[in-house]
Design an enzyme around this catalytic site. Structure first.
Site, short mmCIF file in Angstrom:
data_model
loop_
_atom_site.label_atom_id
_atom_site.label_comp_id
_atom_site.label_asym_id
_atom_site.label_seq_id
_atom_site.Cartn_x
_atom_site.Cartn_y
_atom_site.Cartn_z
N CYS A 27 -5.04 5.18 7.94
CA CYS A 27 -5.29 3.77 8.25
C CYS A 27 -6.34 3.60 9.34
O CYS A 27 -6.77 2.49 9.62
CB CYS A 27 -4.00 3.08 8.67
SG CYS A 27 -3.14 3.93 9.98
N CYS A 47 0.81 -1.22 0.00
CA CYS A 47 0.00 0.00 0.00
C CYS A 47 0.85 1.26 0.00
O CYS A 47 0.35 2.35 0.34
CB CYS A 47 -0.93 0.00 1.21
SG CYS A 47 -2.01 -1.43 1.27
FE1 SF4 Z 1 -2.37 -2.12 3.41
FE2 SF4 Z 1 -3.58 -1.49 5.75
FE3 SF4 Z 1 -3.46 -4.02 4.95
FE4 SF4 Z 1 -1.22 -2.77 5.71
S1 SF4 Z 1 -2.94 -3.26 7.01
S2 SF4 Z 1 -1.48 -4.14 3.90
S3 SF4 Z 1 -1.65 -0.67 4.99
S4 SF4 Z 1 -4.54 -2.33 3.87
#
Ligand code: SF4
Length: 260
Positions: free
Chosen positions: A256, A233
């Site tokens: 997030c 991401c």
């Molecule tokens: Fe992406 Fe959030 Fe999953 Fe990490 S926790 S891989 S930032 S979607």
């Protein structure tokens, strides 16, 4: 003069012993109730609205002692370095999502080896394989909000329940969603005091502090990643671009969920 492997191992053992001794000796009074903590946050948010970073952290050390947690994404170790001047060996929470760049995991290990901090790996309830089995592979491509909720928000909320205050590295200059970040506030979602001691720092001030104090930086910062999250991401950003433009590129998502 370079040191021998035996000397390095002895230094590491002494470092680990010091951490363990401090952990055993620290005085942890019972966690106070939410109403008391909220009142403390509201009073301090007014009184310390224009305080310096060190004034805020000196108050945190005095008021909360080791009921304090520091959040660190291992983009850089400036925040825990600043806090450890007031609270050596402070608990430093690292969200072990299972999706980090190798450079980020390496930074975490280097910080633990070299700095007077206690790294706490905050683990999701499911491994990546277990999550894939339940939700399908690459959930981050289809529903990053759910993936962040499972791998970041729930584990952090569960872990923060042990503490009275958490300290984050959020800065106002990181983007519009962070422009009003206060130094001290009450975190309604997690039910504890939240401190943002670097709120007024610029990115250049952060780098200057790191250079002056020889603080560990994630090598990706020098490779076009001014904001580093999970590998799937996070992409490089162009010079002059919003530093957080490389996070969840292609989605409307910009946070997030930890700070909203
Ligand atoms: Fe992406 Fe959030 Fe999953 Fe990490 S926790 S891989 S930032 S979607």
């Amino acid at each position: 003069m370079t040191s021998t492997f035996a000397e390095q191992r002895e230094r590491q053992r002494a470092h680990d012993d010091a951490r363990a001794a401090h952990h055993d000796a620290r005085d942890l009074s019972p966690r106070r109730d939410n109403a008391t903590l909220r009142a403390i946050a509201e009073e301090a948010s007014q009184r310390l609205a224009d305080a310096t970073t060190d004034e805020v952290l000196a108050w945190v050390a005095e008021e909360f002692g080791y009921r304090t947690a520091v959040a660190c994404s291992m983009q850089d170790a400036v925040l825990p370095h600043v806090v450890a001047r007031h609270l050596p060996w402070v608990d430093t929470l690292f969200l072990e999502t299972g999706y980090h760049f190798a450079e980020t995991s390496g930074t975490r290990d280097a910080v633990e080896s070299a700095m007077e901090l206690t790294i706490v790996d905050v683990m999701p309830r499911q491994t990546v394989a277990e999550q894939d089995a339940e939700h399908g592979p690459r959930l981050y491509e289809r529903d990053p909000g759910l993936c962040c909720a499972l791998r970041k928000v729930e584990p952090l909320t569960r872990t923060l329940a042990e503490y009275e205050v958490w300290i984050t590295g959020v800065r106002r200059d990181e983007g519009p969603t962070r422009a009003d970040t206060p130094l001290v506030t009450w975190d309604e979602k997690n039910h504890l005091v939240k401190i943002n001691p670097l709120a007024g720092w610029t990115f250049d001030e952060l780098l200057a502090y790191a250079g002056e104090h020889d603080v560990i930086l994630n090598p990706l910062m020098a490779d076009g990643y001014p904001s580093i999250g999970c590998a799937p991401c996070t992409r490089r950003v162009a010079p002059g671009e919003d530093p957080r433009a490389g996070r969840w590129a292609g989605f409307a998502k910009t946070e997030c969920g930890l700070h909203t």
